[in-house]
Write a protein that holds these residues in place. Structure first.
Motif, PDB file in Angstrom:
ATOM      1  N   ASN A  15      -0.564  -2.239  -2.249  1.00  0.00           N
ATOM      2  CA  ASN A  15      -1.023  -2.178  -3.641  1.00  0.00           C
ATOM      3  C   ASN A  15      -1.873  -3.413  -3.902  1.00  0.00           C
ATOM      4  OD1 ASN A  15      -1.311  -1.345  -6.269  1.00  0.00           O
ATOM      5  ND2 ASN A  15       0.659  -2.148  -6.943  1.00  0.00           N
ATOM      6  N   ALA A  16      -3.175  -3.237  -3.911  1.00  0.00           N
ATOM      7  CA  ALA A  16      -4.092  -4.366  -4.065  1.00  0.00           C
ATOM      8  C   ALA A  16      -4.209  -4.792  -5.524  1.00  0.00           C
ATOM      9  CB  ALA A  16      -5.467  -4.007  -3.518  1.00  0.00           C
ATOM     10  N   HIS A  17      -3.969  -6.051  -5.777  1.00  0.00           N
ATOM     11  CA  HIS A  17      -4.142  -6.664  -7.098  1.00  0.00           C
ATOM     12  C   HIS A  17      -5.638  -6.680  -7.426  1.00  0.00           C
ATOM     13  CE1 HIS A  17      -4.392 -10.061  -9.947  1.00  0.00           C
ATOM     14  NE2 HIS A  17      -3.147  -9.757 -10.260  1.00  0.00           N
ATOM     15  N   ALA A  18      -5.973  -6.662  -8.699  1.00  0.00           N
ATOM     16  CA  ALA A  18      -7.374  -6.684  -9.124  1.00  0.00           C
ATOM     17  C   ALA A  18      -8.112  -7.890  -8.544  1.00  0.00           C
ATOM     18  CB  ALA A  18      -7.466  -6.687 -10.644  1.00  0.00           C
ATOM     19  N   GLY A  19      -7.430  -9.023  -8.440  1.00  0.00           N
ATOM     20  CA  GLY A  19      -8.057 -10.212  -7.870  1.00  0.00           C
ATOM     21  C   GLY A  19      -8.375 -10.057  -6.395  1.00  0.00           C
ATOM     22  N   GLU A  20      -7.505  -9.365  -5.687  1.00  0.00           N
ATOM     23  CA  GLU A  20      -7.753  -9.104  -4.268  1.00  0.00           C
ATOM     24  C   GLU A  20      -8.973  -8.212  -4.105  1.00  0.00           C
ATOM     25  OE1 GLU A  20      -5.589  -7.119  -0.350  1.00  0.00           O
ATOM     26  OE2 GLU A  20      -4.436  -7.349  -2.199  1.00  0.00           O
ATOM     27  N   MET A  21      -9.088  -7.201  -4.974  1.00  0.00           N
ATOM     28  CA  MET A  21     -10.252  -6.322  -4.930  1.00  0.00           C
ATOM     29  C   MET A  21     -11.531  -7.080  -5.288  1.00  0.00           C
ATOM     30  SD  MET A  21      -9.052  -3.530  -3.852  1.00  0.00           S
ATOM     31  CE  MET A  21     -10.433  -2.450  -4.111  1.00  0.00           C
ATOM     32  N   LEU A  22     -11.434  -7.966  -6.264  1.00  0.00           N
ATOM     33  CA  LEU A  22     -12.569  -8.812  -6.633  1.00  0.00           C
ATOM     34  C   LEU A  22     -13.050  -9.589  -5.413  1.00  0.00           C
ATOM     35  CD1 LEU A  22     -14.474 -10.294  -8.619  1.00  0.00           C
ATOM     36  CD2 LEU A  22     -12.531 -11.797  -9.167  1.00  0.00           C
ATOM     37  N   TYR A  84      -2.826  -1.355 -10.483  1.00  0.00           N
ATOM     38  CA  TYR A  84      -1.888  -2.220  -9.756  1.00  0.00           C
ATOM     39  C   TYR A  84      -0.547  -2.289 -10.493  1.00  0.00           C
ATOM     40  CZ  TYR A  84       0.289  -6.544  -8.174  1.00  0.00           C
ATOM     41  OH  TYR A  84       1.195  -7.472  -7.721  1.00  0.00           O
ATOM     42  N   GLU A  85      -0.594  -2.562 -11.790  1.00  0.00           N
ATOM     43  CA  GLU A  85       0.636  -2.723 -12.565  1.00  0.00           C
ATOM     44  C   GLU A  85       1.440  -1.431 -12.645  1.00  0.00           C
ATOM     45  OE1 GLU A  85      -0.154  -4.636 -16.313  1.00  0.00           O
ATOM     46  OE2 GLU A  85      -1.139  -6.314 -15.314  1.00  0.00           O
ATOM     47  N   LEU A  86       0.772  -0.295 -12.775  1.00  0.00           N
ATOM     48  CA  LEU A  86       1.488   0.980 -12.829  1.00  0.00           C
ATOM     49  C   LEU A  86       2.224   1.266 -11.530  1.00  0.00           C
ATOM     50  CD1 LEU A  86      -1.007   3.263 -14.770  1.00  0.00           C
ATOM     51  CD2 LEU A  86       1.252   2.499 -15.525  1.00  0.00           C
ATOM     52  N   LEU A  87       1.583   1.034 -10.404  1.00  0.00           N
ATOM     53  CA  LEU A  87       2.257   1.283  -9.128  1.00  0.00           C
ATOM     54  C   LEU A  87       3.413   0.315  -8.922  1.00  0.00           C
ATOM     55  CD1 LEU A  87       2.595   2.918  -6.610  1.00  0.00           C
ATOM     56  CD2 LEU A  87       0.768   1.595  -5.532  1.00  0.00           C
ATOM     57  N   GLU A  88       3.229  -0.943  -9.319  1.00  0.00           N
ATOM     58  CA  GLU A  88       4.324  -1.906  -9.209  1.00  0.00           C
ATOM     59  C   GLU A  88       5.501  -1.491 -10.093  1.00  0.00           C
ATOM     60  OE1 GLU A  88       4.594  -4.764  -7.059  1.00  0.00           O
ATOM     61  OE2 GLU A  88       3.018  -3.476  -6.226  1.00  0.00           O
ATOM     62  N   ALA A  89       5.220  -1.005 -11.295  1.00  0.00           N
ATOM     63  CA  ALA A  89       6.283  -0.554 -12.199  1.00  0.00           C
ATOM     64  C   ALA A  89       6.998   0.667 -11.621  1.00  0.00           C
ATOM     65  CB  ALA A  89       5.706  -0.238 -13.577  1.00  0.00           C
ATOM     66  N   LYS A  90       6.229   1.584 -11.061  1.00  0.00           N
ATOM     67  CA  LYS A  90       6.819   2.777 -10.456  1.00  0.00           C
ATOM     68  C   LYS A  90       7.728   2.390  -9.296  1.00  0.00           C
ATOM     69  CE  LYS A  90       5.607   7.282  -8.608  1.00  0.00           C
ATOM     70  NZ  LYS A  90       4.531   8.173  -8.210  1.00  0.00           N
ATOM     71  N   ARG A  91       7.284   1.469  -8.491  1.00  0.00           N
ATOM     72  CA  ARG A  91       8.114   1.002  -7.375  1.00  0.00           C
ATOM     73  C   ARG A  91       9.391   0.338  -7.885  1.00  0.00           C
ATOM     74  NH1 ARG A  91       3.361  -1.550  -3.483  1.00  0.00           N
ATOM     75  NH2 ARG A  91       2.748   0.442  -2.586  1.00  0.00           N
TER      76      ARG A  91
END
Length: 105
Positions: A15-22, A84-91
């Motif tokens: 799950n790539a954080h927005a900063g990692e994608m940046l 990112y946050e939605l997948l982390e919450a789902k996990r």
């Protein structure tokens, strides 16, 4: 060879954080450092670096600055953060959502 379709559980994927994608999709290909980007968009290096490192979430102000600089749609980088946050919450819920019965229409 099996004819069954291969399914991939999204919980198994990175799950790539927005900063990692940046960093991976914008800065690294251009050879930019956090200092280069910070100077270009008028923020401190520390603020930019903490987002790249995933220690701070992407926020509206940073999204607007990045969108202007990279000629992207406003909200693009916030969208990455939300995904990112939605997948982390789902996990974190660890299947708890499956116990919620949807309300009938």
């Amino acid at each position: 060879m099996s004819k069954s379709p291969i399914t991939t559980n999204p919980d198994w994927l990175h799950n790539a954080h927005a900063g990692e994608m940046l960093w991976l999709e914008f800065m690294e290909p251009l050879g930019m450092t956090a200092a280069d980007l910070a100077a270009a968009i008028g923020l401190s290096v520390e603020r930019v670096q903490t987002v790249i490192d995933g220690d701070r979430p992407m926020d509206g102000e940073l999204d607007l600055r990045l969108a202007r600089y990279f000629r992207m749609s406003e909200g693009f980088f916030l969208g990455l953060q939300i995904d990112y946050e939605l997948l982390e919450a789902k996990r974190a819920l660890n299947g708890e959502l499956d116990r919620i019965v949807p309300r009938a229409a």
